[in-house]
Design an enzyme around this catalytic site. Sequence first.
Site, PDB file in Angstrom:
ATOM      1  N   HIS A 158       0.862  -1.173   0.000  1.00 23.09           N
ATOM      2  CA  HIS A 158       0.000   0.000   0.000  1.00 23.09           C
ATOM      3  C   HIS A 158       0.903   1.229   0.000  1.00 23.09           C
ATOM      4  O   HIS A 158       2.023   1.205   0.503  1.00 23.09           O
ATOM      5  CB  HIS A 158      -0.860  -0.043   1.272  1.00 23.09           C
ATOM      6  CG  HIS A 158      -1.939   0.987   1.346  1.00 23.09           C
ATOM      7  ND1 HIS A 158      -1.697   2.299   1.669  1.00 23.09           N
ATOM      8  CD2 HIS A 158      -3.286   0.890   1.161  1.00 23.09           C
ATOM      9  CE1 HIS A 158      -2.843   2.966   1.687  1.00 23.09           C
ATOM     10  NE2 HIS A 158      -3.824   2.128   1.383  1.00 23.09           N
TER      11      HIS A 158
ATOM     12  N   ASP B 116       3.060  -4.245   7.906  1.00 27.74           N
ATOM     13  CA  ASP B 116       1.767  -3.581   7.799  1.00 27.74           C
ATOM     14  C   ASP B 116       0.695  -4.651   7.966  1.00 27.74           C
ATOM     15  O   ASP B 116       0.476  -5.471   7.076  1.00 27.74           O
ATOM     16  CB  ASP B 116       1.659  -2.896   6.430  1.00 27.74           C
ATOM     17  CG  ASP B 116       0.273  -2.357   6.123  1.00 27.74           C
ATOM     18  OD1 ASP B 116      -0.666  -2.571   6.910  1.00 27.74           O
ATOM     19  OD2 ASP B 116       0.110  -1.725   5.055  1.00 27.74           O
TER      20      ASP B 116
ATOM     21  N   GLN C 249      -4.572  -5.348   6.885  1.00 28.93           N
ATOM     22  CA  GLN C 249      -5.504  -6.293   6.276  1.00 28.93           C
ATOM     23  C   GLN C 249      -5.460  -7.671   6.934  1.00 28.93           C
ATOM     24  O   GLN C 249      -6.358  -8.487   6.715  1.00 28.93           O
ATOM     25  CB  GLN C 249      -5.196  -6.432   4.777  1.00 28.93           C
ATOM     26  CG  GLN C 249      -5.373  -5.156   3.982  1.00 28.93           C
ATOM     27  CD  GLN C 249      -6.803  -4.651   3.973  1.00 28.93           C
ATOM     28  OE1 GLN C 249      -7.756  -5.424   4.075  1.00 28.93           O
ATOM     29  NE2 GLN C 249      -6.962  -3.341   3.847  1.00 28.93           N
TER      30      GLN C 249
ATOM     31  N   LYS D 291     -10.457  -1.306  10.247  1.00 31.21           N
ATOM     32  CA  LYS D 291     -10.492  -2.567   9.499  1.00 31.21           C
ATOM     33  C   LYS D 291     -11.023  -3.714  10.366  1.00 31.21           C
ATOM     34  O   LYS D 291     -11.314  -4.789   9.849  1.00 31.21           O
ATOM     35  CB  LYS D 291      -9.086  -2.950   9.016  1.00 31.21           C
ATOM     36  CG  LYS D 291      -8.290  -1.846   8.343  1.00 31.21           C
ATOM     37  CD  LYS D 291      -8.809  -1.477   6.986  1.00 31.21           C
ATOM     38  CE  LYS D 291      -7.803  -0.533   6.295  1.00 31.21           C
ATOM     39  NZ  LYS D 291      -8.295  -0.055   5.007  1.00 31.21           N
TER      40      LYS D 291
ATOM     41  N   CYS E 222      -4.689   2.322  -3.746  1.00 35.46           N
ATOM     42  CA  CYS E 222      -3.451   2.820  -3.141  1.00 35.46           C
ATOM     43  C   CYS E 222      -2.324   1.804  -3.293  1.00 35.46           C
ATOM     44  O   CYS E 222      -1.499   1.622  -2.388  1.00 35.46           O
ATOM     45  CB  CYS E 222      -3.660   3.180  -1.676  1.00 35.46           C
ATOM     46  SG  CYS E 222      -4.778   4.566  -1.423  1.00 35.46           S
TER      47      CYS E 222
END
Length: 419
Positions: free
Chosen positions: A134, A211, A214, A237, A376
Site C-alpha cells: 500500500h 503492515d 488487512q 479494518k 493505493c
Amino acid sequence: MKIHDNTEAELLLNVDVIRAEFPILARRVHGDRPLVYLDNAATSQTPQAVIDVLDDYFHRYNANIHRGLHCLADEATAAFEGSRETVRGFLNAADKREIVFTRGTTEAINLVAQSYGRAFLQPGDEILVSMMEHHSNIVPWQLLAAERGLSIKTIPVDTRGVLDLAAYAALFTPRTKLVAVTHVSNALGTVNPVDELVRVAHAHGARILVDGAQAAPHQAIDVQALGVDFYAFSSHKVYGPTGVGALYGRLELLEAMPPWQGGGEMIKLVRLDGETTFAEPPHKFEAGTPAIAEVIAFGAALRWFTRFPVDLVDEWERRLLLAATEGVKRIEGARVIGEAPGKAGVLSFVIDGVHAQDIGLLIDQFGVAIRTGHHCAQPLLHSFGLDATCRASFAIYNTLGEVETFLDALERVVKMVRG
C-alpha cells in the site's frame, strides 16, 4: 444465481445473529434495495456494542486522560489504558508499553520512518519494500530516503501475486537495514509468510516492519511468535471507529528511539534554560490529546471480534471468496487479479471492455458497494499492466446470499455496458 445451502461455518458463527448487531446492514439504498456491503478492505462496519461504547463515553465520562484528579478523568484514563491492554492481548505482545496508539496504520509507519529511520539509518543504507505494498508503506520510506540518502529496493511479485522469496533473499547486502512488508495485500488478498520474511531479515541483521492492516480482521496475530520488530494496524479494518490504530514495537527499540512529535503527555520535564526530558514508551510517542473515545471503542471492537473463533471466521470468509471468485470467472472476459494460494477474503478482477469505474458506479445502483481504482497500490497494479481493478472484500457478517446478489448485479451491469 443460487450458489449455496447453509455451511457449517455459517451455522456455527450464526451469521444472521451477527448481522443483526450491525444497524447499518439493515439499510436500504437507491429506493428500496438492501445494502450489500463488500468494501470491507477499505473500512469494515461497526457493531452496536462498539457504537454504545462511544455513546457511553460522551454521555458519562468525557474528559481528558492522565494527570486529571477528578473522577471523570480517572474513568476515561482507565478505559483508555484498558484498550492498550486489549491491543496487547490481541497481538500477544509481551508488554503493554510496546503498544503505541496512533491515528492508524499510516501514522504508525510514518512514526517508525521518522523516529527509528532518522535515528538509525545512515546515507547509503538500504530499505526493502515489496511490490505489493500500500502507498502508506512506500511513500514514508521514499520521503526518508530522499532526506537521508537511502536506497529503496523492491521485492518482486509473480503473476499469481506471490512474493518471490528467492529474489527477496538475494536482495540483501551488508547495507540492508530495514524491511517493510505487508502481512496481507489489500489489492490481492495475498497472505505473506511473515515468519520466513522475518527469519531472513534478522539473519542479515535487518529490522522488519509489517503492515498488518488487512491481516488483523482475518487471522490470529502473535507478534512474539512472528518475531517482528514493528507491527501496525488500524481500528477501522477490525469493526472499530476510524482515525485510530496501533503500533507494536519491541520495547528495546522504542526505548532507543527519539520522539517524533513534541507536546503534552510525552515529557517528563520541560525547561527553557536546560534540556527537556521525555517520558518512557509508549507515552513518548503519544504527544497531545489523543482520540480518547475512539481508542476506547477500538478496544471494545477487538473484544467484540475476538468472541468468535478465528478458524471459523477464516473458513467462512474463504467460502465467500470461493463462491464470488467462481461466479466472476463465469463472466465472459473476466479475469481475477491475484490468485495466491491461501489468500484472504479479497477479490480483485477486471472485465474486458468494461471500465472498473463504470462497474463500480452502476453496481451501486443495485445496492452493491464494492471498491474500484488502484487501491493505493499503483506500483502493484502497474506490474500487472493495469490502472484499476474492481475489488469485492468480505467480512464476518457477509453472506452467500449477498454474494449471489453481487454476481447477479455484476452480470446485469456487464450486459448494460456491452449493450
